[in-house]
Design a protein around this motif. Structure first.
Motif, PDB file in Angstrom:
ATOM      1  N   TYR A 137       0.151   5.073   1.633  1.00 44.56           N
ATOM      2  CA  TYR A 137      -0.697   5.966   2.409  1.00 44.56           C
ATOM      3  C   TYR A 137      -0.063   7.352   2.408  1.00 44.56           C
ATOM      4  O   TYR A 137       1.155   7.489   2.375  1.00 44.56           O
ATOM      5  CB  TYR A 137      -0.823   5.490   3.861  1.00 44.56           C
ATOM      6  N   TYR A 161       0.836  -1.207   0.000  1.00 50.51           N
ATOM      7  CA  TYR A 161       0.000   0.000   0.000  1.00 50.51           C
ATOM      8  C   TYR A 161       0.868   1.253   0.000  1.00 50.51           C
ATOM      9  O   TYR A 161       2.008   1.242   0.472  1.00 50.51           O
ATOM     10  CB  TYR A 161      -0.831   0.074   1.294  1.00 50.51           C
ATOM     11  N   PHE A 163      -3.373   5.996  16.697  1.00 52.13           N
ATOM     12  CA  PHE A 163      -4.348   6.087  15.618  1.00 52.13           C
ATOM     13  C   PHE A 163      -5.401   4.998  15.780  1.00 52.13           C
ATOM     14  O   PHE A 163      -5.075   3.826  15.968  1.00 52.13           O
ATOM     15  CB  PHE A 163      -3.675   5.899  14.256  1.00 52.13           C
ATOM     16  N   ASN A 208      -8.567  -4.996   3.174  1.00 52.48           N
ATOM     17  CA  ASN A 208      -7.579  -4.024   2.711  1.00 52.48           C
ATOM     18  C   ASN A 208      -8.019  -2.568   2.769  1.00 52.48           C
ATOM     19  O   ASN A 208      -7.221  -1.702   2.505  1.00 52.48           O
ATOM     20  CB  ASN A 208      -7.125  -4.322   1.271  1.00 52.48           C
ATOM     21  N   ARG A 209      -9.256  -2.282   3.076  1.00 49.06           N
ATOM     22  CA  ARG A 209      -9.675  -0.876   3.098  1.00 49.06           C
ATOM     23  C   ARG A 209      -9.721  -0.380   4.538  1.00 49.06           C
ATOM     24  O   ARG A 209     -10.733  -0.446   5.201  1.00 49.06           O
ATOM     25  CB  ARG A 209     -11.041  -0.720   2.440  1.00 49.06           C
ATOM     26  N   SER A 212      -3.388   0.309  -3.417  1.00 55.23           N
ATOM     27  CA  SER A 212      -3.081  -0.998  -2.889  1.00 55.23           C
ATOM     28  C   SER A 212      -2.842  -1.952  -4.052  1.00 55.23           C
ATOM     29  O   SER A 212      -3.582  -1.932  -5.044  1.00 55.23           O
ATOM     30  CB  SER A 212      -4.225  -1.507  -2.015  1.00 55.23           C
ATOM     31  N   GLN A 270       0.001  10.946   4.639  1.00 55.88           N
ATOM     32  CA  GLN A 270      -0.389  11.690   5.848  1.00 55.88           C
ATOM     33  C   GLN A 270      -0.207  13.168   5.555  1.00 55.88           C
ATOM     34  O   GLN A 270       0.916  13.650   5.416  1.00 55.88           O
ATOM     35  CB  GLN A 270       0.448  11.278   7.055  1.00 55.88           C
ATOM     36  N   ILE A 323      -5.387  -3.065  -6.830  1.00 57.77           N
ATOM     37  CA  ILE A 323      -6.719  -3.416  -6.343  1.00 57.77           C
ATOM     38  C   ILE A 323      -7.441  -2.230  -5.707  1.00 57.77           C
ATOM     39  O   ILE A 323      -8.652  -2.246  -5.575  1.00 57.77           O
ATOM     40  CB  ILE A 323      -6.678  -4.611  -5.360  1.00 57.77           C
ATOM     41  N   ILE A 324      -6.727  -1.224  -5.271  1.00 57.15           N
ATOM     42  CA  ILE A 324      -7.349  -0.022  -4.722  1.00 57.15           C
ATOM     43  C   ILE A 324      -6.656   1.187  -5.342  1.00 57.15           C
ATOM     44  O   ILE A 324      -5.438   1.283  -5.347  1.00 57.15           O
ATOM     45  CB  ILE A 324      -7.235   0.054  -3.181  1.00 57.15           C
ATOM     46  N   LEU A 350      -4.227   9.913   7.933  1.00 58.75           N
ATOM     47  CA  LEU A 350      -3.576   8.895   7.113  1.00 58.75           C
ATOM     48  C   LEU A 350      -4.600   8.374   6.114  1.00 58.75           C
ATOM     49  O   LEU A 350      -5.592   7.765   6.503  1.00 58.75           O
ATOM     50  CB  LEU A 350      -3.125   7.723   7.981  1.00 58.75           C
ATOM     51  N   GLU A 383      -7.566   5.155  -4.778  1.00 59.69           N
ATOM     52  CA  GLU A 383      -8.515   6.033  -4.098  1.00 59.69           C
ATOM     53  C   GLU A 383      -8.479   7.460  -4.622  1.00 59.69           C
ATOM     54  O   GLU A 383      -7.946   8.342  -3.998  1.00 59.69           O
ATOM     55  CB  GLU A 383      -8.236   6.032  -2.595  1.00 59.69           C
ATOM     56  N   PHE A 387      -8.335   5.533   8.725  1.00 60.68           N
ATOM     57  CA  PHE A 387      -7.686   5.986   9.951  1.00 60.68           C
ATOM     58  C   PHE A 387      -8.300   7.283  10.455  1.00 60.68           C
ATOM     59  O   PHE A 387      -8.750   8.124   9.670  1.00 60.68           O
ATOM     60  CB  PHE A 387      -6.199   6.249   9.688  1.00 60.68           C
ATOM     61  N   GLY A 388      -8.249   7.454  11.778  1.00 54.53           N
ATOM     62  CA  GLY A 388      -8.498   8.759  12.379  1.00 54.53           C
ATOM     63  C   GLY A 388      -7.227   9.591  12.315  1.00 54.53           C
ATOM     64  O   GLY A 388      -6.201   9.139  11.809  1.00 54.53           O
ATOM     65  N   LYS A 389      -7.272  10.818  12.841  1.00 54.06           N
ATOM     66  CA  LYS A 389      -6.115  11.700  12.750  1.00 54.06           C
ATOM     67  C   LYS A 389      -5.133  11.557  13.895  1.00 54.06           C
ATOM     68  O   LYS A 389      -4.108  12.211  13.932  1.00 54.06           O
ATOM     69  CB  LYS A 389      -6.565  13.144  12.597  1.00 54.06           C
TER      70      LYS A 389
END
Lengths: 114, 111
Positions: free
Chosen positions: A35, A33, B89, B97-98, A48, A37, A55-56, A43, A58, B101-103
């Motif tokens: 991500y 993945y 977090f 896989n999805r 992915s 921030q 597959i992902i 985050l 976003e 998250f919070g901050k």
């Protein structure tokens, strides 16, 4: 032994440049993945890949292009960098079933676009 | 549209006392919840998780409570130790896989 390693740790560059961030995992995981921030500390998943297959995806601008040459590597290439791309980018990996095994993260790449 | 929310961004607690971190979510499709811990200049590391079919999971000093009807979960750390000083977090999973998250919450444990 670093399980998920990403390079570089810091990246400072000017607007309009193209840059890449590399990620490698030695955990034998199937899924990797990227991500992001942002300045608000959220985050958010960007991409992915499972066994080199996307597959992902976003809703990320198409200036961002992930590339997975094999299941242990997932690189992130960014074209025409913009100020808003400044953030910390984290690579992560997991087995296919994330319910039984959580994500393992790299230490992040802090990208600063000037 | 943030589906996982962590308010009260920072918490200071005396060593030996309890730290309580709260997390709210909006999507009732989430069926698995996790807490991650993050030190400066490092990536998040997994701490503890809970399935939506449970209301409590305990691992040593860490306990996570889930209230599905309120869409709320909390992390209890007791006793708190200086090494617990980090950002925590909350994360929620729907489908494989999805992970959302919070901050994060900054915890400072005072010796």
């Amino acid at each position: 032994d670093t399980a998920v390693s990403q390079t570089p740790k810091y990246l400072v560059t000017q607007m309009g440049n193209d840059k890449s961030i590399k990620c490698e995992q030695n955990l034998g995981h199937d899924t990797m993945y990227w991500y992001k921030q942002d300045s608000k500390k959220f985050l958010k998943i960007m991409f992915s890949y499972n066994n080199k297959e996307l597959i992902i995806n976003e809703t990320v601008p198409n200036r961002f292009s992930p590339k997975s040459p094999d299941k242990a590597h997932l690189n992130l290439h960014i074209n025409s960098l913009e100020l808003g791309d400044s953030a910390v980018y984290f690579c992560a990996s997991s087995p296919r079933d994330t319910y039984n095994s959580p994500l393992h993260f790299g230490n992040g790449t802090r990208l600063t676009v000037t | 549209d943030q589906q996982v929310k962590q308010n009260s961004p920072s918490l200071s607690v005396q060593e030996g006392r309890i730290s309580i971190l709260n997390c709210d979510y909006t999507n009732s499709m989430f069926d698995y919840f996790l807490w991650y811990k993050k030190y400066p200049a490092e990536g998040p590391t997994f701490l503890i998780s809970i399935s939506s079919i449970k209301d409590k999971n305990e691992d040593g000093r860490f306990t996570v409570f889930l209230n599905k009807s309120a869409k709320h979960l909390s992390l209890h750390i007791v006793p708190s130790q200086p090494g617990d000083s980090a950002v925590y977090f909350c994360a929620a999973l729907r489908g494989n896989n999805r992970l959302a998250f919070g901050k994060g919450n900054q915890v400072v444990v005072i010796p």
